[in-house]
Design a protein around this motif. Structure first.
Motif, mmCIF file in Angstrom:
data_model
loop_
_atom_site.group_PDB
_atom_site.id
_atom_site.type_symbol
_atom_site.label_atom_id
_atom_site.label_comp_id
_atom_site.label_asym_id
_atom_site.label_seq_id
_atom_site.Cartn_x
_atom_site.Cartn_y
_atom_site.Cartn_z
ATOM 1 N N ALA A 215 0.835 -1.207 0.000
ATOM 2 C CA ALA A 215 0.000 0.000 0.000
ATOM 3 C C ALA A 215 0.868 1.255 0.000
ATOM 4 O O ALA A 215 0.573 2.232 -0.700
ATOM 5 C CB ALA A 215 -0.928 -0.003 1.206
ATOM 6 N N VAL A 216 1.947 1.232 0.771
ATOM 7 C CA VAL A 216 2.852 2.381 0.821
ATOM 8 C C VAL A 216 3.513 2.568 -0.537
ATOM 9 O O VAL A 216 3.604 3.695 -1.051
ATOM 10 C CB VAL A 216 3.920 2.195 1.928
ATOM 11 N N GLY A 217 3.973 1.492 -1.141
ATOM 12 C CA GLY A 217 4.619 1.572 -2.439
ATOM 13 C C GLY A 217 3.679 2.064 -3.520
ATOM 14 O O GLY A 217 4.054 2.884 -4.364
ATOM 15 N N LYS A 218 2.446 1.577 -3.479
ATOM 16 C CA LYS A 218 1.471 1.991 -4.489
ATOM 17 C C LYS A 218 1.139 3.471 -4.328
ATOM 18 O O LYS A 218 1.078 4.217 -5.311
ATOM 19 C CB LYS A 218 0.212 1.143 -4.372
ATOM 20 N N ALA A 219 0.927 3.925 -3.089
ATOM 21 C CA ALA A 219 0.622 5.335 -2.845
ATOM 22 C C ALA A 219 1.804 6.217 -3.261
ATOM 23 O O ALA A 219 1.620 7.291 -3.853
ATOM 24 C CB ALA A 219 0.286 5.547 -1.375
ATOM 25 N N GLY A 220 3.023 5.771 -2.958
ATOM 26 C CA GLY A 220 4.219 6.528 -3.344
ATOM 27 C C GLY A 220 4.375 6.611 -4.850
ATOM 28 O O GLY A 220 4.710 7.664 -5.397
ATOM 29 N N GLY A 221 4.122 5.514 -5.528
ATOM 30 C CA GLY A 221 4.211 5.494 -6.983
ATOM 31 C C GLY A 221 3.185 6.413 -7.630
ATOM 32 O O GLY A 221 3.498 7.143 -8.577
ATOM 33 N N ASP A 222 1.972 6.392 -7.085
ATOM 34 C CA ASP A 222 0.928 7.265 -7.622
ATOM 35 C C ASP A 222 1.292 8.733 -7.415
ATOM 36 O O ASP A 222 1.111 9.556 -8.316
ATOM 37 C CB ASP A 222 -0.418 6.962 -6.965
ATOM 38 N N LYS A 223 1.818 9.042 -6.232
ATOM 39 C CA LYS A 223 2.183 10.433 -5.959
ATOM 40 C C LYS A 223 3.343 10.869 -6.872
ATOM 41 O O LYS A 223 3.361 11.985 -7.382
ATOM 42 C CB LYS A 223 2.566 10.606 -4.494
ATOM 43 N N TRP A 224 4.342 9.995 -7.062
ATOM 44 C CA TRP A 224 5.495 10.310 -7.915
ATOM 45 C C TRP A 224 5.036 10.607 -9.345
ATOM 46 O O TRP A 224 5.519 11.535 -9.979
ATOM 47 C CB TRP A 224 6.486 9.157 -7.893
ATOM 48 N N LYS A 225 4.097 9.803 -9.839
ATOM 49 C CA LYS A 225 3.592 10.006 -11.204
ATOM 50 C C LYS A 225 2.863 11.338 -11.333
ATOM 51 O O LYS A 225 2.924 11.979 -12.379
ATOM 52 C CB LYS A 225 2.648 8.868 -11.598
ATOM 53 N N SER A 226 2.173 11.742 -10.276
ATOM 54 C CA SER A 226 1.381 12.967 -10.349
ATOM 55 C C SER A 226 2.216 14.226 -10.120
ATOM 56 O O SER A 226 1.751 15.329 -10.386
ATOM 57 C CB SER A 226 0.237 12.920 -9.334
ATOM 58 N N MET A 227 3.460 14.066 -9.654
ATOM 59 C CA MET A 227 4.314 15.229 -9.383
ATOM 60 C C MET A 227 4.840 15.832 -10.683
ATOM 61 O O MET A 227 5.092 15.122 -11.654
ATOM 62 C CB MET A 227 5.501 14.825 -8.496
ATOM 63 N N SER A 228 5.023 17.149 -10.663
ATOM 64 C CA SER A 228 5.606 17.830 -11.822
ATOM 65 C C SER A 228 7.130 17.703 -11.771
ATOM 66 O O SER A 228 7.703 17.311 -10.755
ATOM 67 C CB SER A 228 5.205 19.298 -11.824
ATOM 68 N N ASP A 229 7.785 18.055 -12.870
ATOM 69 C CA ASP A 229 9.248 17.994 -12.916
ATOM 70 C C ASP A 229 9.869 18.932 -11.883
ATOM 71 O O ASP A 229 10.918 18.615 -11.316
ATOM 72 C CB ASP A 229 9.748 18.354 -14.316
ATOM 73 N N ALA A 230 9.241 20.062 -11.635
ATOM 74 C CA ALA A 230 9.756 21.012 -10.647
ATOM 75 C C ALA A 230 9.707 20.415 -9.239
ATOM 76 O O ALA A 230 10.609 20.643 -8.427
ATOM 77 C CB ALA A 230 8.953 22.302 -10.691
ATOM 78 N N GLU A 231 8.659 19.642 -8.952
ATOM 79 C CA GLU A 231 8.541 19.007 -7.639
ATOM 80 C C GLU A 231 9.533 17.857 -7.489
ATOM 81 O O GLU A 231 9.990 17.572 -6.377
ATOM 82 C CB GLU A 231 7.115 18.484 -7.435
ATOM 83 N N LYS A 232 9.864 17.205 -8.595
ATOM 84 C CA LYS A 232 10.819 16.088 -8.566
ATOM 85 C C LYS A 232 12.269 16.565 -8.515
ATOM 86 O O LYS A 232 13.162 15.800 -8.146
ATOM 87 C CB LYS A 232 10.640 15.204 -9.803
ATOM 88 N N ALA A 233 12.522 17.813 -8.877
ATOM 89 C CA ALA A 233 13.887 18.333 -9.022
ATOM 90 C C ALA A 233 14.763 18.121 -7.786
ATOM 91 O O ALA A 233 15.915 17.690 -7.926
ATOM 92 C CB ALA A 233 13.848 19.805 -9.408
ATOM 93 N N PRO A 234 14.282 18.395 -6.547
ATOM 94 C CA PRO A 234 15.182 18.190 -5.396
ATOM 95 C C PRO A 234 15.604 16.726 -5.228
ATOM 96 O O PRO A 234 16.744 16.448 -4.846
ATOM 97 C CB PRO A 234 14.369 18.652 -4.186
#
Length: 148
Positions: free
Chosen positions: A69-88
């Motif tokens: 469940a943690v992995g699935k929620a994390g994966g979903d959040k990562w996919k929904s993040m923009s490139d600017a949010e992923k930058a750090p």
């Protein structure tokens, strides 16, 4: 009668298969032994993100024990993040990768330069350990004689 004949044929076929299988067992290949001193590969940007996300998720959902469940929620959040949010996270991953490459170069250099020296030292230490064990055995025998 037909049943008896087919059984005999089946037995010979089985014996041939067993012989072939027995011949293959010694050829079995195993994995090469891993060097425990080799540096570990760095985490990707997603896994850097997941380190932080797991902590947040556990605070919000303390009763959830499911890793999936943690992995699935994390994966979903990562996919929904923009490139600017992923930058750090990408920057942290790049920093770890540079450090890993330095460590790996140092490791490879040690392998190229030092395997002979390390083996000689280990052989010397082994002989010293063996000499000490022999001395201990002789000494323990003398102590037993003194007690009698």
């Amino acid at each position: 009668m037909k049943g008896g004949k087919s059984k005999a044929k089946a037995d010979t076929k089985l014996s041939v298969k067993k012989g072939a299988a027995a011949g293959k067992k010694p050829v079995k290949k195993g994995k090469a032994a891993k060097d425990p001193n080799k540096p570990k590969r760095p985490a990707s940007a997603f896994f850097v993100f997941m380190e932080e996300f797991r902590k947040q998720y556990k605070e919000k959902h303390p009763n959830n024990k499911s890793v999936a469940a943690v992995g699935k929620a994390g994966g979903d959040k990562w996919k929904s993040m923009s490139d600017a949010e992923k930058a750090p996270y990408i920057a942290k991953a790049d920093k770890r990768k540079v450090e890993y490459e330095k460590n790996l170069q140092a490791y490879n250099k040690r392998l190229a330069d030092g395997p002979g020296a390390e083996e000689e030292e280990s052989d010397k230490s082994r002989s010293e350990v063996n000499d000490d064990e022999e001395d201990d055995e002789e000494g323990s025998g003398e102590e037993e004689d003194d007690d009698e």
